[in-house]
Design an enzyme around this catalytic site. Sequence first.
Site, short mmCIF file in Angstrom:
data_model
loop_
_atom_site.label_atom_id
_atom_site.label_comp_id
_atom_site.label_asym_id
_atom_site.label_seq_id
_atom_site.Cartn_x
_atom_site.Cartn_y
_atom_site.Cartn_z
N ASP A 318 0.87 -1.18 0.00
CA ASP A 318 0.00 0.00 0.00
C ASP A 318 0.90 1.23 0.00
O ASP A 318 2.05 1.17 0.43
CB ASP A 318 -0.89 -0.01 1.24
CG ASP A 318 -1.95 1.07 1.18
OD1 ASP A 318 -2.25 1.54 0.07
OD2 ASP A 318 -2.47 1.44 2.24
N PHE A 416 -14.68 19.41 9.31
CA PHE A 416 -14.78 18.66 8.05
C PHE A 416 -15.94 17.68 8.13
O PHE A 416 -16.21 17.07 9.17
CB PHE A 416 -13.48 17.90 7.81
CG PHE A 416 -13.52 17.01 6.59
CD1 PHE A 416 -13.22 17.51 5.34
CD2 PHE A 416 -13.86 15.66 6.70
CE1 PHE A 416 -13.26 16.70 4.21
CE2 PHE A 416 -13.90 14.84 5.59
CZ PHE A 416 -13.60 15.36 4.34
#
Length: 719
Positions: A318, A416
């Site tokens: 990853d 957010f």
Amino acid sequence: MAELTVTIDTEQQRQAISDSFAKLDPRYLVKNPVLFVVELGTLIGLLLTVVPGLFGATGSRVYYAIITVLLAFTVLFANYAEAYAELEGEAQADSLRALQTETEGKVLEDPEADLEAIDEDDYEAVESDTITQGDVVFVDEGDIIPRDGTVVEGSASVDESAITGESEPVIRQSGGDRTSVVGGTEVLSDSIKVEVTSEEGESFLDEMIGLVENAQRQKTPNEIAMTILLSGLTLVFVVAVGTMFFFGEYLATFADGFAGLDIAELVALLVALMPTTIGALLAAIRVAGMTRVTRRNVIAKSGRAVEAAGDLDALILDKTGTITTGERVAQDFHPLGDADDGDVVRASYQSSLYDETTEGRSIVKLAEKMNGAEPVTESDQSDAAADEPGSAIEAPRSVSVDLDGADLSEENFVPFSAESRMSGIDLDDGTEIRKGAVDAVEEYATSVPGKLRQESNRISENGGTPLAITVDKQVVGIIELQDELKPGIANRIAEIQKMGVETIMATGDNQRTARWVADQVGIDEFHAEFDPEEKIELVEDIQADGKLVGMTGDGTNDAPALAKADVGLAMNAGTNAAKEAGNMVDLDSNPSKIIEVVGIGKQLLMTRGSLTTFSVANDVAKYFVLLPAILAAAIPGLAVMDVLNLSTPASAVTATLVYNAFIIPLLIPLALRGVDYEAQSGAQLLRKNLIVYGGGGLIAPFIFIKAIDVLFVALGVFQ
């Protein structure tokens, strides 16, 4: 990266010696055919010592006693090698067991109680061994987490140094893939609610202790194959040497001065020709490989996983957390349209002052640094250059702007949200400032400069993440975030590639960012905008080509791919599903650790191959030592093979057995430590193996056996 502490005291070493004698049980040794035959030879030697004339033997009782003792030492030294290696494994299990602590847990009477309002009336303090699976416990600052579980509410800083050895605390919070907590670790700040996921005796540490203890005793597929090979070779040598007895009887009928082959000498010849060295060290090599993995704070659920790591053809990595640090930090501010540097820096600072995310804090820090124009020291430059070429720090631009945040109210901060994909603040004078993903800001803003997309694409192509910033719905610039490469990651990936392992990066980032990162670190292949579900398809595609594949993961959505991969390294901080699916668990939760695991697996296979080569070469050399010495009296032509010109046949046999017995303990440190391994191609490793260990295995017996024979002559033995 800290390692698990393993200490072996004098009492444990005595235990290893005791275990060496316990392993003489034929029911145990029959699992190792080479050593079983050596033990049978020891019993034959003992019978000849008691009854010298048995089987028509003509040697002295002292001679047979010496042979018996040397054969017994061969078996004992082999048993000691395995016992000592198992002792290290048990010491590691003890080190994990020492981490287990009994403590109190605060079991909530109402699992749905408001975390912020919990007091002493809301929970019952009980001993941790009475807590059952499914209970929800309240863990406050300074408390010890009583049992393994999952954070169901809250966020806290947790000290996991008792498990990982790392002093840096970690964040565990509800939601996402960082919810798993381990019993015995301490909450340093804040408070959390934890749902217990294990019963008494079934915790993560209990499971790891069991894996460490059981893994020491389970043969791996390669070791089973090696045992079958050694069994076949042993059978061949038994038949060949057994036939030589009758051949000797035949020679005695016409060869003057030759009375046939002594049964004890035939036993010695059999033991010398069998691959006793690798037969004795095989178990120690296997256990030591598991031990080296555990010392790196990686718990392997089987020896098969370690060996598979050494045979990997492809490695799926990853990007975030493995190749990069995983923390995006502000790198620069880029004004757009009529705005200048001061406008962008001020708006970015104001919108991020109460943003407690890593990105938000880095934006505030960079704005303050640019306003103060802090210089970069030479030490900063040299440290960065040492970590990774091309990563030297650049001094920020100097921007003169008023960053006074006294008139900013936290109440006006807009956090957010996944829906808006933006955050910001509303000033007291009504000004609205927002920052967020470029496409989200484009939809929100009423005025968008034409160069917004061009500039954001340029940042993405350089491996960065652009955040657009607006003031009263007018885009004034871009904040450039960079997910920094891990120090030295390019070199480590290059080492993996030298081992013949293909490196593949799978990331959810866009094509531009993925390509930039892949180019920077030299990845062979990359997949961008990759959904977690696609990882299992990638694993299956690679395996369909007949390749072994490894990967890392920490989330529930990684579990299928971790289970499918030949080597699945799960993170300790990840979900229980991921840890159960992987065949290895990294206590440090460092995804790049799989690169080290591959190296350890390669070293394990290299060690076994090297010592096998050495053992077989030893057998070839001992053949040319013993055969001429035993048969030269009957077949004078064999004298040309007697390159050592040993004093007597008895001296040749005894010297060979001395060497055969004592080479085993001399090689135990190498078997436990592993041979020095460098990232090289298969052809280079094979050539090095043949030259160093094959050549050494051929030469060493001649040197040491001759030296022992010279010593016998000096002492007047066998004269």
